[in-house]
Scaffold this motif. Structure first.
Motif: not given
Length: 298
Positions: A56-63, A71-73, A131-135
């Motif tokens: 879910a966190l990566a999905l929000i980061a892509t937006l 691309t990383f997210a 990955f969560g900290s990086d995003l």
């Protein structure tokens, strides 16, 4: 405008509802997998948040992010989606996981497959931390692109239209060229056999007395000869009448009577007889032919 906002809000709410239901369906599988690899009850209850929560966190980061960060997210989202799919698939293949009766850290009968599944299940929490900290850092340091003003949009649209219209032309039309027409003076008609003798000197004329003129600074006159702008006046023309070819030949014979053949040239005849270069060449050929004929006859 309000209908557009309501539609977007409804779409977001529907997405949240679908994600929540999917998270609840995946909850049991991820919890049982965590218990099978040695997690206690509390850790097993939090394990689904580690996997699906990071998705879910990566999905929000892509937006929010753009370009390479986006691309990383997307890659993080795809990797954790595949990992969650594999663990849910294993949970469906091993019925013992449903009742928590399976041996500790035993997810498959084949040892290499079991080792790979245990490595996958235990590495997901560590990957979530990294990955969560990086995003989150990328989202906090992200600066949105400024929205161009109306004038900038108008200039870009005008430039785009111009480029399109130019490219659509089959053959480019060159810009019209305005000719620079300069009227030149008409050339002075000069006779072909006109003599170039200087004009006769005119008698001196006594200058008329004039009043003294105050001296003033004037610009220096150009020494460049001026081009003739009309007919040559009769006074400036040579008073010598036009000679016929027979007269020219007679004068040339008299002038070159004592010349050797080597000296009989067009330039020498032109200077002696004072005629044009073309007439001088004709006279030279005639005189040389006469001398050659006289030599053969003698």
């Amino acid at each position: 405008m309000s209908l557009h906002r309501k539609g977007r809000a409804a779409l977001v709410l529907a997405l949240v509802a679908v994600v929540a239901m999917a998270f609840r369906v995946s909850w049991n599988a991820l919890r049982d997998i965590a218990g099978a690899v040695g997690a206690d009850d509390t850790a097993a209850m939090l394990y689904p948040f580690v996997v699906d929560g990071l998705m879910a966190l990566a999905l929000i980061a892509t937006l929010v992010l753009a370009d390479r960060d986006r691309t990383f997210a997307l890659r993080v989202l795809g990797a954790y989606t595949v990992a969650s799919l594999v663990l849910n698939y294993v949970h469906g293949l091993v019925p013992e996981l449903h009742g928590r009766t399976v041996d500790w850290s035993r997810l498959a009968d084949w040892d290499p497959a079991n080792w790979a599944l245990v490595l996958l299940a235990t590495s997901l929490p560590v990957g979530s931390i990294y990955f969560g900290s990086d995003l989150v850092a990328k989202v906090l340091h992200h600066r949105p692109t400024p929205i161009p003003t109306a004038s900038t949009n108008a200039e870009e649209s005008t430039e785009t239209d111009t480029k399109r219209s130019t490219a659509d032309l089959a053959v480019s039309t060159p810009a019209p060229i305005t000719p620079n027409v300069t009227v030149l003076p008409r050339p002075v008609a000069v006779g072909f056999l006109k003599s170039t003798l200087p004009a006769k000197p005119l008698p001196p004329v006594a200058p008329a007395p004039v009043a003294s003129i105050e001296r003033r600074a004037v610009a220096a006159e150009s020494t460049r000869p001026r081009r003739a702008t009309g007919r040559v006046p009769a006074v400036a023309k040579s008073p010598r009448p036009k000679r016929t070819p027979e007269q020219l030949l007679a004068e040339a014979r008299a002038a070159t009577a004592d010349w050797p053949d080597a000296k009989v040239t067009a330039e020498g005849i032109r200077r002696e007889v004072r005629t044009s270069p073309a007439n001088a060449r004709t006279l030279r050929d005639t005189l040389l032919a006469e001398r050659a004929g006289a030599g053969v006859a003698g």
